[in-house]
Write a protein that holds these residues in place. Structure first.
Motif, PDB file in Angstrom:
ATOM      1  N   THR A 110      52.699  28.530  49.726  1.00 54.01           N
ATOM      2  CA  THR A 110      52.879  28.369  48.282  1.00 54.01           C
ATOM      3  C   THR A 110      52.168  29.509  47.564  1.00 54.01           C
ATOM      4  OG1 THR A 110      50.905  27.011  48.064  1.00 54.01           O
ATOM      5  CG2 THR A 110      52.994  25.856  48.502  1.00 54.01           C
ATOM      6  N   ARG A 111      52.416  29.633  46.284  1.00 52.30           N
ATOM      7  CA  ARG A 111      51.805  30.688  45.483  1.00 52.30           C
ATOM      8  C   ARG A 111      50.281  30.531  45.460  1.00 52.30           C
ATOM      9  NH1 ARG A 111      53.529  31.047  39.328  1.00 52.30           N
ATOM     10  NH2 ARG A 111      54.105  28.981  40.032  1.00 52.30           N
ATOM     11  N   ASP A 112      49.819  29.318  45.316  1.00 51.15           N
ATOM     12  CA  ASP A 112      48.370  29.085  45.296  1.00 51.15           C
ATOM     13  C   ASP A 112      47.736  29.431  46.629  1.00 51.15           C
ATOM     14  OD1 ASP A 112      48.551  28.247  42.673  1.00 51.15           O
ATOM     15  OD2 ASP A 112      48.758  26.106  43.227  1.00 51.15           O
ATOM     16  N   THR A 113      48.418  29.035  47.704  1.00 52.67           N
ATOM     17  CA  THR A 113      47.888  29.344  49.035  1.00 52.67           C
ATOM     18  C   THR A 113      47.842  30.851  49.239  1.00 52.67           C
ATOM     19  OG1 THR A 113      48.895  27.313  49.850  1.00 52.67           O
ATOM     20  CG2 THR A 113      48.165  28.876  51.504  1.00 52.67           C
ATOM     21  N   ARG A 119      47.615  33.201  46.913  1.00 48.99           N
ATOM     22  CA  ARG A 119      46.541  33.751  46.081  1.00 48.99           C
ATOM     23  C   ARG A 119      45.181  33.519  46.719  1.00 48.99           C
ATOM     24  NH1 ARG A 119      48.557  31.887  40.116  1.00 48.99           N
ATOM     25  NH2 ARG A 119      50.067  33.559  39.846  1.00 48.99           N
ATOM     26  N   THR A 120      44.984  32.312  47.250  1.00 48.30           N
ATOM     27  CA  THR A 120      43.706  31.999  47.892  1.00 48.30           C
ATOM     28  C   THR A 120      43.477  32.899  49.093  1.00 48.30           C
ATOM     29  OG1 THR A 120      43.960  29.712  47.171  1.00 48.30           O
ATOM     30  CG2 THR A 120      42.341  30.131  48.899  1.00 48.30           C
ATOM     31  N   GLU A 121      44.509  33.079  49.901  1.00 50.99           N
ATOM     32  CA  GLU A 121      44.381  33.932  51.090  1.00 50.99           C
ATOM     33  C   GLU A 121      44.122  35.385  50.690  1.00 50.99           C
ATOM     34  OE1 GLU A 121      44.439  33.185  54.445  1.00 50.99           O
ATOM     35  OE2 GLU A 121      44.417  31.086  53.837  1.00 50.99           O
ATOM     36  N   ARG A 153      42.793  36.481  47.868  1.00 51.55           N
ATOM     37  CA  ARG A 153      41.457  36.586  47.291  1.00 51.55           C
ATOM     38  C   ARG A 153      40.399  36.600  48.384  1.00 51.55           C
ATOM     39  NH1 ARG A 153      41.041  36.176  42.198  1.00 51.55           N
ATOM     40  NH2 ARG A 153      42.768  34.738  41.983  1.00 51.55           N
TER      41      ARG A 153
END
Length: 175
Positions: free
Chosen positions: A148-151, A153-155, A157
């Motif tokens: 997902t987009r959040d996943t 972004r987290t990766e 970052r």
């Protein structure tokens, strides 16, 4: 002496010696349909009104007409009318029973068809329920693997933080 090995048919009466044997014929269902139509007609208000009018006219004719015109006088307690009504009842009862038996047979067939249809519906429903469960499990497994987009972004970052925290290397030597 050769013996007759042909077995007698159980649905036909045995013939008597020397008498003509009647061969069984396929029964057309005319009599059954007639009995149902008769029973259906006897159960109507029109039949009851017609019978009431018939009996009333019969009684009035044989009470109020001159004795030489009466054909079933009141002095004999309307014997002919009683015989006619008894004859009608003696034929009506078996015909009504025959019509009821035919309806019972149709109901039995309909109930069996309904039971079979219900079994098929139950089997279809159970199959569909199993398919829905399998799809849910597949979606859940897939959801765990979907990026997902959040996943993302987290990766990204985390990788950026890792890159920023490591010392830079130039010409093979750390700074």
């Amino acid at each position: 002496m050769a013996r007759n090995t042909r077995r007698p048919s159980l649905d036909a009466p045995r013939g008597r010696g020397g008498m003509l044997q009647r061969t069984p014929q396929q029964s057309s269902d005319r009599f059954g349909r007639f009995s149902e139509a008769f029973a259906r007609a006897m159960g109507t208000s029109g039949f009851l009104i017609g019978m009431t009018i018939f009996v009333a006219v019969w009684l009035c004719w044989n009470i109020f007409m001159p004795p030489q015109l009466q054909f079933d006088p009141a002095a004999t307690n309307f014997t002919l009318l009683t015989l006619i009504l008894s004859l009608q009842a003696s034929y009506a009862a078996p015909l009504i029973l025959l019509a009821q038996n035919r309806q019972d047979d149709r109901d039995r067939v309909q109930i069996e068809q309904d039971r079979q249809r219900a079994e098929r519906n139950l089997a279809d429903t159970e199959y569909l329920a199993r398919e829905v469960v399998a799809l849910r499990m597949a979606v859940n497994d897939f959801a765990d693997q979907v990026l997902t987009r959040d996943t993302l972004r987290t990766e990204l970052r985390a990788l950026l933080d890792k890159l920023e925290s490591t010392p830079e290397v130039e010409d093979g030597a750390p700074r």
